[in-house]
Motif scaffolding. Structure first.
Motif, PDB file in Angstrom:
ATOM      1  N   PHE A  47       0.805  -1.337  -0.082  1.00 34.18           N
ATOM      2  CA  PHE A  47      -0.030  -0.012  -0.089  1.00 34.18           C
ATOM      3  C   PHE A  47       0.769   1.174  -0.006  1.00 34.18           C
ATOM      4  O   PHE A  47       0.480   2.203  -0.780  1.00 34.18           O
ATOM      5  CB  PHE A  47      -0.942  -0.058   1.112  1.00 34.18           C
ATOM      6  CG  PHE A  47      -1.942   1.092   1.226  1.00 34.18           C
ATOM      7  CD1 PHE A  47      -3.022   1.007   0.500  1.00 34.18           C
ATOM      8  CD2 PHE A  47      -1.689   2.192   2.077  1.00 34.18           C
ATOM      9  CE1 PHE A  47      -4.152   2.009   0.625  1.00 34.18           C
ATOM     10  CE2 PHE A  47      -2.493   3.196   1.980  1.00 34.18           C
ATOM     11  CZ  PHE A  47      -4.056   3.272   1.191  1.00 34.18           C
ATOM     12  N   ARG A  52      -2.063  -0.612  -4.407  1.00 36.26           N
ATOM     13  CA  ARG A  52      -3.461  -0.702  -3.705  1.00 36.26           C
ATOM     14  C   ARG A  52      -4.104  -1.938  -4.420  1.00 36.26           C
ATOM     15  O   ARG A  52      -4.837  -2.648  -3.440  1.00 36.26           O
ATOM     16  CB  ARG A  52      -4.521   0.415  -4.146  1.00 36.26           C
ATOM     17  CG  ARG A  52      -5.878   0.341  -3.515  1.00 36.26           C
ATOM     18  CD  ARG A  52      -6.693   1.464  -3.802  1.00 36.26           C
ATOM     19  NE  ARG A  52      -7.955   1.275  -3.285  1.00 36.26           N
ATOM     20  CZ  ARG A  52      -8.555   2.050  -2.293  1.00 36.26           C
ATOM     21  NH1 ARG A  52      -7.728   3.078  -1.805  1.00 36.26           N
ATOM     22  NH2 ARG A  52      -9.601   1.588  -1.933  1.00 36.26           N
ATOM     23  N   ARG A  53      -4.289  -2.403  -5.700  1.00 31.86           N
ATOM     24  CA  ARG A  53      -4.780  -3.297  -6.004  1.00 31.86           C
ATOM     25  C   ARG A  53      -4.271  -4.695  -5.363  1.00 31.86           C
ATOM     26  O   ARG A  53      -4.966  -5.677  -5.150  1.00 31.86           O
ATOM     27  CB  ARG A  53      -4.713  -3.395  -7.522  1.00 31.86           C
ATOM     28  CG  ARG A  53      -5.784  -4.552  -8.183  1.00 31.86           C
ATOM     29  CD  ARG A  53      -5.423  -4.758  -9.859  1.00 31.86           C
ATOM     30  NE  ARG A  53      -5.736  -3.357 -10.311  1.00 31.86           N
ATOM     31  CZ  ARG A  53      -5.784  -3.099 -11.608  1.00 31.86           C
ATOM     32  NH1 ARG A  53      -5.048  -3.845 -12.346  1.00 31.86           N
ATOM     33  NH2 ARG A  53      -5.943  -1.988 -12.079  1.00 31.86           N
ATOM     34  N   THR A  55      -2.942  -4.710  -2.639  1.00 33.86           N
ATOM     35  CA  THR A  55      -3.156  -4.891  -1.168  1.00 33.86           C
ATOM     36  C   THR A  55      -4.503  -5.490  -0.927  1.00 33.86           C
ATOM     37  O   THR A  55      -4.584  -6.148   0.185  1.00 33.86           O
ATOM     38  CB  THR A  55      -3.026  -3.434  -0.647  1.00 33.86           C
ATOM     39  OG1 THR A  55      -1.891  -2.952  -1.266  1.00 33.86           O
ATOM     40  CG2 THR A  55      -3.317  -3.390   0.883  1.00 33.86           C
ATOM     41  N   GLU A  56      -5.464  -5.356  -1.686  1.00 34.73           N
ATOM     42  CA  GLU A  56      -6.859  -5.768  -1.610  1.00 34.73           C
ATOM     43  C   GLU A  56      -6.975  -7.338  -1.082  1.00 34.73           C
ATOM     44  O   GLU A  56      -7.648  -7.351  -0.066  1.00 34.73           O
ATOM     45  CB  GLU A  56      -7.763  -5.665  -2.688  1.00 34.73           C
ATOM     46  CG  GLU A  56      -7.827  -3.968  -3.055  1.00 34.73           C
ATOM     47  CD  GLU A  56      -8.684  -3.562  -3.916  1.00 34.73           C
ATOM     48  OE1 GLU A  56      -9.192  -4.489  -4.625  1.00 34.73           O
ATOM     49  OE2 GLU A  56      -8.878  -2.475  -4.095  1.00 34.73           O
ATOM     50  N   VAL A  59      -5.932  -7.517   2.499  1.00 35.28           N
ATOM     51  CA  VAL A  59      -6.912  -6.704   3.345  1.00 35.28           C
ATOM     52  C   VAL A  59      -8.200  -7.787   3.794  1.00 35.28           C
ATOM     53  O   VAL A  59      -8.631  -8.052   4.808  1.00 35.28           O
ATOM     54  CB  VAL A  59      -7.499  -5.773   2.764  1.00 35.28           C
ATOM     55  CG1 VAL A  59      -8.735  -5.114   3.740  1.00 35.28           C
ATOM     56  CG2 VAL A  59      -6.346  -4.659   2.701  1.00 35.28           C
ATOM     57  N   ARG A  60      -8.482  -8.526   2.439  1.00 40.41           N
ATOM     58  CA  ARG A  60      -9.660  -9.363   2.671  1.00 40.41           C
ATOM     59  C   ARG A  60      -9.246 -10.670   3.422  1.00 40.41           C
ATOM     60  O   ARG A  60      -9.971 -11.143   4.490  1.00 40.41           O
ATOM     61  CB  ARG A  60     -10.150 -10.087   1.390  1.00 40.41           C
ATOM     62  CG  ARG A  60     -11.029  -8.778   0.511  1.00 40.41           C
ATOM     63  CD  ARG A  60     -11.496  -9.466  -0.626  1.00 40.41           C
ATOM     64  NE  ARG A  60     -10.685 -10.236  -1.752  1.00 40.41           N
ATOM     65  CZ  ARG A  60     -10.319  -9.382  -2.961  1.00 40.41           C
ATOM     66  NH1 ARG A  60     -10.347  -8.027  -2.912  1.00 40.41           N
ATOM     67  NH2 ARG A  60      -9.423 -10.053  -3.620  1.00 40.41           N
ATOM     68  N   HIS A  86      -6.052   2.940   7.190  1.00 41.59           N
ATOM     69  CA  HIS A  86      -6.074   2.755   5.763  1.00 41.59           C
ATOM     70  C   HIS A  86      -7.273   1.736   5.095  1.00 41.59           C
ATOM     71  O   HIS A  86      -7.546   1.688   4.318  1.00 41.59           O
ATOM     72  CB  HIS A  86      -4.787   2.395   5.019  1.00 41.59           C
ATOM     73  CG  HIS A  86      -3.534   3.445   5.352  1.00 41.59           C
ATOM     74  ND1 HIS A  86      -3.959   4.701   4.882  1.00 41.59           N
ATOM     75  CD2 HIS A  86      -2.400   3.388   5.775  1.00 41.59           C
ATOM     76  CE1 HIS A  86      -2.985   5.552   5.110  1.00 41.59           C
ATOM     77  NE2 HIS A  86      -1.890   4.602   5.657  1.00 41.59           N
ATOM     78  N   TYR A  87      -7.443   0.715   5.995  1.00 40.75           N
ATOM     79  CA  TYR A  87      -8.287  -0.428   5.796  1.00 40.75           C
ATOM     80  C   TYR A  87      -9.682   0.182   5.513  1.00 40.75           C
ATOM     81  O   TYR A  87     -10.435  -0.121   4.543  1.00 40.75           O
ATOM     82  CB  TYR A  87      -8.475  -1.425   6.872  1.00 40.75           C
ATOM     83  CG  TYR A  87      -7.612  -2.519   6.783  1.00 40.75           C
ATOM     84  CD1 TYR A  87      -6.125  -2.204   6.118  1.00 40.75           C
ATOM     85  CD2 TYR A  87      -7.613  -3.698   7.300  1.00 40.75           C
ATOM     86  CE1 TYR A  87      -5.391  -3.393   6.041  1.00 40.75           C
ATOM     87  CE2 TYR A  87      -7.115  -4.966   7.032  1.00 40.75           C
ATOM     88  CZ  TYR A  87      -5.661  -4.683   6.583  1.00 40.75           C
ATOM     89  OH  TYR A  87      -4.826  -5.677   6.336  1.00 40.75           O
ATOM     90  N   LYS A  89     -10.574   2.941   3.812  1.00 41.23           N
ATOM     91  CA  LYS A  89     -10.249   3.263   2.481  1.00 41.23           C
ATOM     92  C   LYS A  89     -10.621   2.409   1.475  1.00 41.23           C
ATOM     93  O   LYS A  89     -10.825   2.773   0.292  1.00 41.23           O
ATOM     94  CB  LYS A  89      -8.911   3.954   2.361  1.00 41.23           C
ATOM     95  CG  LYS A  89      -8.463   5.102   3.306  1.00 41.23           C
ATOM     96  CD  LYS A  89      -7.066   5.469   2.921  1.00 41.23           C
ATOM     97  CE  LYS A  89      -6.472   6.809   4.148  1.00 41.23           C
ATOM     98  NZ  LYS A  89      -5.246   6.771   4.012  1.00 41.23           N
ATOM     99  N   PHE A  90     -10.745   1.357   1.830  1.00 41.31           N
ATOM    100  CA  PHE A  90     -11.192   0.090   0.780  1.00 41.31           C
ATOM    101  C   PHE A  90     -12.450   0.123   0.607  1.00 41.31           C
ATOM    102  O   PHE A  90     -13.109  -0.640  -0.054  1.00 41.31           O
ATOM    103  CB  PHE A  90     -10.377  -1.267   1.119  1.00 41.31           C
ATOM    104  CG  PHE A  90      -9.079  -1.191   1.206  1.00 41.31           C
ATOM    105  CD1 PHE A  90      -8.555  -1.585  -0.243  1.00 41.31           C
ATOM    106  CD2 PHE A  90      -8.096  -0.672   2.081  1.00 41.31           C
ATOM    107  CE1 PHE A  90      -7.140  -1.863  -0.277  1.00 41.31           C
ATOM    108  CE2 PHE A  90      -6.718  -0.750   1.664  1.00 41.31           C
ATOM    109  CZ  PHE A  90      -6.170  -1.120   0.596  1.00 41.31           C
ATOM    110  N   ASP A  92     -15.016  -1.183   2.477  1.00 45.72           N
ATOM    111  CA  ASP A  92     -15.690  -2.410   3.104  1.00 45.72           C
ATOM    112  C   ASP A  92     -15.905  -2.248   4.298  1.00 45.72           C
ATOM    113  O   ASP A  92     -14.943  -2.110   5.238  1.00 45.72           O
ATOM    114  CB  ASP A  92     -14.520  -3.530   2.579  1.00 45.72           C
ATOM    115  CG  ASP A  92     -14.970  -5.056   2.968  1.00 45.72           C
ATOM    116  OD1 ASP A  92     -15.291  -5.089   4.285  1.00 45.72           O
ATOM    117  OD2 ASP A  92     -15.501  -5.672   1.863  1.00 45.72           O
TER     118      ASP A  92
END
Length: 239
Positions: A47, A52-53, A55-56, A59-60, A86-87, A89-90, A92
Motif C-alpha cells: 500500500f 493498492r490493487r 493490497t486488497e 486486506v480481505r 487505511h483499511y 479506505k477500501f 468495505d
C-alpha cells in the motif's frame, strides 16, 4: 477477556521473541490470547508503495482471519496504523470493523485493560525511541512512557531528538539509503549519549534499522522491544 494476536511479518520472521513476550504479558494480565493461523501480511509495504490493487487480497484475508474477535492486539505501531487508518479506505464495512477493533499493544494495556503497572522487573538503564507511526499516526502519546515508568528496577533516560525519525521508513530505507543511514547514525549517537545500554521501541522494524547501525559502529547499545521489557519479571527475567 479474549483477544487475538496479530504478530506481523517482521516479528514472525525475525523477532519471534516479541510475539512470545506479548502473549506472556497478556496472559499474565488475565487475557486469553488466540493466534489465528490464517493471518498474513497486513499489506502495508504494498500500500505504501502505491500498489493498492495488490493490497486488497491481503486486506480481505486479514478481515476473515480476525472476524470473530472483539479485540485484535499487535506489538507494532506501523501495522496497527495500516489497519486503523487505511483499511477503511477500501470501502468495505468488514475492513472498517477490523480497524475499529485493532489496538497497538500499549493502547490495549492503557486504554482497554486500564493498567500501567504490569508487574514488570527490568534492572537496566533504558532510553525510549517513539517510532513515527505510533507517535504521529496513532497518537500513542505518553502511554509507552507511563508503562516504562512503572517497571521496577528500570532507569529511564531521556532520548535527545526523540521525535526525529530513525530513517527506516520501510521502502524509504531502500530508495534513499544514504539519507536513511545518516538519520540512523544520528539516532544511535543520541541514544549512546544518554548512557543507556538498552534502546527500547515499540516497532521492531525501527529497532532493526537502529540496531544494525549501532552494531556496525560497535556502539554499546542493545535494541529491545517494549513487549519484552514489560514481559520480564524477577521470576522470568529477560535475557
Amino acid at each position: 477477556m479474549r483477544a487475538a494476536l496479530f504478530v506481523t511479518c517482521v516479528n514472525d520472521a525475525l523477532y519471534p521473541s516479541t510475539g512470545i513476550a506479548t502473549v506472556r504479558l497478556l496472559e499474565r494480565l488475565g487475557v486469553a490470547v488466540d493466534f489465528p493461523d490464517a493471518q498474513s501480511c497486513c499489506g502495508q509495504p504494498q500500500f505504501n508503495t502505491g500498489y493498492r490493487r495488490e493490497t486488497e487480497p491481503l486486506v480481505r484475508r486479514m478481515v476473515r482471519a480476525f472476524e470473530e474477535y472483539e479485540y485484535v492486539v499487535t506489538p507494532s505501531g506501523s501495522c496497527a496504523a495500516m489497519i486503523r487508518h487505511h483499511y477503511p479506505k477500501f470501502g468495505d464495512r468488514a475492513a472498517a470493523s477490523l480497524a475499529a477493533r485493532t489496538y497497538e499493544l500499549t493502547e490495549f494495556l492503557a486504554d482497554v485493560l486500564g493498567v500501567t503497572d504490569v508487574g514488570a522487573y527490568f534492572p537496566h538503564t533504558v532510553t525510549y525511541h517513539p517510532s513515527c507511526h505510533g507517535l504521529r499516526v496513532l497518537g500513542l502519546g505518553d502511554r509507552p512512557r507511563r508503562l516504562l515508568d512503572a517497571v521496577r528496577g528500570l532507569r529511564l533516560r531521556e532520548l535527545p531528538g526523540a521525535e526525529e525519525c530513525c530513517g527506516f521508513g520501510g521502502t524509504f530505507a531502500v530508495k534513499n539509503s544514504d539519507v536513511s543511514v545518516a538519520m540512523g547514525r544520528d539516532k544511535v549517537d543520541n541514544a549512546v549519549s544518554t548512557g543507556a545500554g538498552v534502546l527500547c521501541g515499540a516497532d521492531n522494524s525501527c529497532l532493526m534499522h537502529i540496531g544494525a547501525i549501532a552494531s556496525r559502529a560497535d556502539a554499546p547499545l542493545r535494541p529491545v522491544h517494549l513487549a519484552e521489557i514489560l514481559a520480564s519479571t524477577e521470576e522470568e527475567p529477560w535475557s
